[in-house]
Design a protein around this motif. Structure first.
Motif, PDB file in Angstrom:
ATOM      1  N   SER A  57       0.823  -1.208   0.000  1.00 34.37           N
ATOM      2  CA  SER A  57       0.000   0.000   0.000  1.00 34.37           C
ATOM      3  C   SER A  57       0.859   1.261   0.000  1.00 34.37           C
ATOM      4  O   SER A  57       0.618   2.195  -0.764  1.00 34.37           O
ATOM      5  CB  SER A  57      -0.928  -0.012   1.214  1.00 34.37           C
ATOM      6  OG  SER A  57      -1.705   1.144   1.259  1.00 34.37           O
ATOM      7  N   ASN A  58       1.889   1.283   0.841  1.00 31.96           N
ATOM      8  CA  ASN A  58       2.783   2.446   0.901  1.00 31.96           C
ATOM      9  C   ASN A  58       3.529   2.627  -0.417  1.00 31.96           C
ATOM     10  O   ASN A  58       3.685   3.755  -0.888  1.00 31.96           O
ATOM     11  CB  ASN A  58       3.769   2.307   2.060  1.00 31.96           C
ATOM     12  CG  ASN A  58       3.120   2.533   3.403  1.00 31.96           C
ATOM     13  OD1 ASN A  58       2.069   3.163   3.497  1.00 31.96           O
ATOM     14  ND2 ASN A  58       3.727   2.005   4.450  1.00 31.96           N
ATOM     15  N   ALA A  59       3.989   1.535  -1.014  1.00 34.57           N
ATOM     16  CA  ALA A  59       4.701   1.620  -2.288  1.00 34.57           C
ATOM     17  C   ALA A  59       3.793   2.189  -3.371  1.00 34.57           C
ATOM     18  O   ALA A  59       4.208   3.055  -4.147  1.00 34.57           O
ATOM     19  CB  ALA A  59       5.222   0.236  -2.693  1.00 34.57           C
ATOM     20  N   LEU A  60       2.550   1.715  -3.422  1.00 34.84           N
ATOM     21  CA  LEU A  60       1.611   2.206  -4.427  1.00 34.84           C
ATOM     22  C   LEU A  60       1.248   3.677  -4.199  1.00 34.84           C
ATOM     23  O   LEU A  60       1.203   4.465  -5.140  1.00 34.84           O
ATOM     24  CB  LEU A  60       0.348   1.345  -4.444  1.00 34.84           C
ATOM     25  CG  LEU A  60       0.522  -0.064  -4.996  1.00 34.84           C
ATOM     26  CD1 LEU A  60      -0.723  -0.900  -4.718  1.00 34.84           C
ATOM     27  CD2 LEU A  60       0.823  -0.024  -6.485  1.00 34.84           C
ATOM     28  N   ASN A  61       1.005   4.036  -2.955  1.00 31.10           N
ATOM     29  CA  ASN A  61       0.627   5.417  -2.634  1.00 31.10           C
ATOM     30  C   ASN A  61       1.749   6.402  -2.920  1.00 31.10           C
ATOM     31  O   ASN A  61       1.508   7.518  -3.380  1.00 31.10           O
ATOM     32  CB  ASN A  61       0.187   5.536  -1.174  1.00 31.10           C
ATOM     33  CG  ASN A  61      -1.163   4.911  -0.931  1.00 31.10           C
ATOM     34  OD1 ASN A  61      -1.979   4.787  -1.838  1.00 31.10           O
ATOM     35  ND2 ASN A  61      -1.413   4.495   0.301  1.00 31.10           N
ATOM     36  N   ASN A  62       2.992   5.988  -2.639  1.00 29.32           N
ATOM     37  CA  ASN A  62       4.143   6.869  -2.817  1.00 29.32           C
ATOM     38  C   ASN A  62       4.828   6.693  -4.168  1.00 29.32           C
ATOM     39  O   ASN A  62       5.758   7.439  -4.481  1.00 29.32           O
ATOM     40  CB  ASN A  62       5.153   6.640  -1.691  1.00 29.32           C
ATOM     41  CG  ASN A  62       4.574   6.980  -0.341  1.00 29.32           C
ATOM     42  OD1 ASN A  62       3.862   7.958  -0.189  1.00 29.32           O
ATOM     43  ND2 ASN A  62       4.861   6.150   0.661  1.00 29.32           N
ATOM     44  N   ARG A  63       4.388   5.666  -4.923  1.00 33.17           N
ATOM     45  CA  ARG A  63       4.995   5.321  -6.216  1.00 33.17           C
ATOM     46  C   ARG A  63       6.506   5.120  -6.103  1.00 33.17           C
ATOM     47  O   ARG A  63       7.284   5.579  -6.928  1.00 33.17           O
ATOM     48  CB  ARG A  63       4.648   6.357  -7.271  1.00 33.17           C
ATOM     49  CG  ARG A  63       3.166   6.354  -7.590  1.00 33.17           C
ATOM     50  CD  ARG A  63       2.836   7.225  -8.736  1.00 33.17           C
ATOM     51  NE  ARG A  63       1.393   7.093  -9.030  1.00 33.17           N
ATOM     52  CZ  ARG A  63       0.776   7.767  -9.942  1.00 33.17           C
ATOM     53  NH1 ARG A  63       1.426   8.618 -10.697  1.00 33.17           N
ATOM     54  NH2 ARG A  63      -0.503   7.593 -10.149  1.00 33.17           N
ATOM     55  N   VAL A  64       6.890   4.415  -5.026  1.00 35.57           N
ATOM     56  CA  VAL A  64       8.293   4.129  -4.763  1.00 35.57           C
ATOM     57  C   VAL A  64       8.426   2.644  -4.430  1.00 35.57           C
ATOM     58  O   VAL A  64       7.723   2.138  -3.558  1.00 35.57           O
ATOM     59  CB  VAL A  64       8.813   4.983  -3.575  1.00 35.57           C
ATOM     60  CG1 VAL A  64      10.245   4.611  -3.231  1.00 35.57           C
ATOM     61  CG2 VAL A  64       8.708   6.459  -3.894  1.00 35.57           C
ATOM     62  N   GLU A  65       9.331   1.960  -5.128  1.00 34.59           N
ATOM     63  CA  GLU A  65       9.555   0.547  -4.859  1.00 34.59           C
ATOM     64  C   GLU A  65      10.231   0.370  -3.500  1.00 34.59           C
ATOM     65  O   GLU A  65      10.920   1.266  -3.016  1.00 34.59           O
ATOM     66  CB  GLU A  65      10.421  -0.063  -5.959  1.00 34.59           C
ATOM     67  CG  GLU A  65       9.735  -0.062  -7.300  1.00 34.59           C
ATOM     68  CD  GLU A  65      10.546  -0.691  -8.402  1.00 34.59           C
ATOM     69  OE1 GLU A  65       9.921  -1.192  -9.343  1.00 34.59           O
ATOM     70  OE2 GLU A  65      11.791  -0.687  -8.324  1.00 34.59           O
ATOM     71  N   THR A  66      10.006  -0.809  -2.913  1.00 36.80           N
ATOM     72  CA  THR A  66      10.605  -1.132  -1.615  1.00 36.80           C
ATOM     73  C   THR A  66      11.386  -2.430  -1.743  1.00 36.80           C
ATOM     74  O   THR A  66      11.462  -3.018  -2.815  1.00 36.80           O
ATOM     75  CB  THR A  66       9.512  -1.276  -0.537  1.00 36.80           C
ATOM     76  OG1 THR A  66       8.727  -2.433  -0.837  1.00 36.80           O
ATOM     77  CG2 THR A  66       8.634  -0.039  -0.453  1.00 36.80           C
ATOM     78  N   THR A  67      11.913  -2.889  -0.634  1.00 38.78           N
ATOM     79  CA  THR A  67      12.684  -4.132  -0.619  1.00 38.78           C
ATOM     80  C   THR A  67      11.870  -5.302  -1.147  1.00 38.78           C
ATOM     81  O   THR A  67      12.389  -6.157  -1.874  1.00 38.78           O
ATOM     82  CB  THR A  67      13.151  -4.444   0.817  1.00 38.78           C
ATOM     83  OG1 THR A  67      13.932  -3.346   1.284  1.00 38.78           O
ATOM     84  CG2 THR A  67      13.964  -5.716   0.882  1.00 38.78           C
ATOM     85  N   ASN A  68      10.595  -5.349  -0.823  1.00 37.41           N
ATOM     86  CA  ASN A  68       9.751  -6.492  -1.168  1.00 37.41           C
ATOM     87  C   ASN A  68       8.667  -6.199  -2.198  1.00 37.41           C
ATOM     88  O   ASN A  68       7.840  -7.054  -2.464  1.00 37.41           O
ATOM     89  CB  ASN A  68       9.085  -7.043   0.104  1.00 37.41           C
ATOM     90  CG  ASN A  68      10.109  -7.518   1.104  1.00 37.41           C
ATOM     91  OD1 ASN A  68      10.980  -8.312   0.771  1.00 37.41           O
ATOM     92  ND2 ASN A  68      10.025  -7.027   2.315  1.00 37.41           N
ATOM     93  N   VAL A  69       8.656  -4.989  -2.752  1.00 40.84           N
ATOM     94  CA  VAL A  69       7.594  -4.597  -3.678  1.00 40.84           C
ATOM     95  C   VAL A  69       8.205  -3.910  -4.902  1.00 40.84           C
ATOM     96  O   VAL A  69       8.953  -2.937  -4.765  1.00 40.84           O
ATOM     97  CB  VAL A  69       6.589  -3.638  -3.004  1.00 40.84           C
ATOM     98  CG1 VAL A  69       5.500  -3.218  -3.990  1.00 40.84           C
ATOM     99  CG2 VAL A  69       5.973  -4.278  -1.771  1.00 40.84           C
ATOM    100  N   LEU A  70       7.881  -4.436  -6.088  1.00 37.87           N
ATOM    101  CA  LEU A  70       8.285  -3.825  -7.344  1.00 37.87           C
ATOM    102  C   LEU A  70       7.062  -3.269  -8.057  1.00 37.87           C
ATOM    103  O   LEU A  70       5.998  -3.892  -8.013  1.00 37.87           O
ATOM    104  CB  LEU A  70       8.987  -4.845  -8.255  1.00 37.87           C
ATOM    105  CG  LEU A  70      10.279  -5.444  -7.713  1.00 37.87           C
ATOM    106  CD1 LEU A  70      10.823  -6.476  -8.707  1.00 37.87           C
ATOM    107  CD2 LEU A  70      11.312  -4.372  -7.432  1.00 37.87           C
ATOM    108  N   LEU A  71       7.212  -2.123  -8.695  1.00 41.23           N
ATOM    109  CA  LEU A  71       6.119  -1.477  -9.392  1.00 41.23           C
ATOM    110  C   LEU A  71       6.421  -1.411 -10.885  1.00 41.23           C
ATOM    111  O   LEU A  71       7.552  -1.579 -11.312  1.00 41.23           O
ATOM    112  CB  LEU A  71       5.910  -0.063  -8.838  1.00 41.23           C
ATOM    113  CG  LEU A  71       5.626   0.035  -7.341  1.00 41.23           C
ATOM    114  CD1 LEU A  71       5.577   1.494  -6.909  1.00 41.23           C
ATOM    115  CD2 LEU A  71       4.346  -0.682  -6.972  1.00 41.23           C
ATOM    116  N   CYS A  72       5.378  -1.149 -11.696  1.00 41.80           N
ATOM    117  CA  CYS A  72       5.527  -1.065 -13.147  1.00 41.80           C
ATOM    118  C   CYS A  72       4.512  -0.061 -13.681  1.00 41.80           C
ATOM    119  O   CYS A  72       3.668   0.447 -12.952  1.00 41.80           O
ATOM    120  CB  CYS A  72       5.335  -2.429 -13.792  1.00 41.80           C
ATOM    121  SG  CYS A  72       3.684  -3.124 -13.592  1.00 41.80           S
ATOM    122  N   PRO A  73       4.570   0.226 -15.017  1.00 43.28           N
ATOM    123  CA  PRO A  73       3.618   1.177 -15.595  1.00 43.28           C
ATOM    124  C   PRO A  73       2.189   0.671 -15.574  1.00 43.28           C
ATOM    125  O   PRO A  73       1.930  -0.483 -15.541  1.00 43.28           O
ATOM    126  CB  PRO A  73       4.086   1.352 -17.018  1.00 43.28           C
ATOM    127  CG  PRO A  73       5.363   0.630 -17.155  1.00 43.28           C
ATOM    128  CD  PRO A  73       5.545  -0.220 -15.963  1.00 43.28           C
TER     129      PRO A  73
END
Length: 73
Positions: A57-73
Motif C-alpha cells: 500500500s505504501n509503495a503504491l501510494n508513494n509510487r516508490v519501490e521497496t525491498t519487497n515490492v516492485l512497481l511497473c507502468p
C-alpha cells in the motif's frame, strides 16, 4: 525468498500471484502499478502478511519501490 509476479485482482489474495523464483522479474518504469512482491513461500504461493500489505500500500501510494515490492507502468 522467492518473488511473485502480480496477475491482477485483490492484492491480498495469494492466488493472484505467480512464483517466478529467487530473481526479481523485470518491472519497467514508471512506478505506478503493482508488478511483483517478495514473500515467504507456502506451497508455491506467497504468504501475505499484514506488514506486507502495508508495504504494498505504501509503495503504491508513494509510487516508490521497496525491498519487497516492485512497481511497473
Amino acid at each position: 525468498m522467492p518473488w511473485y509476479k502480480y496477475n491482477g485482482g485483490d492484492i491480498g489474495n495469494p492466488n493472484n500471484y505467480t512464483n517466478v523464483g529467487n530473481t526479481p522479474p523485470s518491472c519497467p518504469n514508471p512506478n505506478i502499478r503493482l508488478c511483483a512482491i517478495q514473500a515467504a513461500d507456502n506451497m508455491g504461493q506467497p504468504i501475505i502478511t499484514a506488514a506486507l500489505i502495508m508495504e504494498i500500500s505504501n509503495a503504491l501510494n508513494n509510487r516508490v519501490e521497496t525491498t519487497n515490492v516492485l512497481l511497473c507502468p
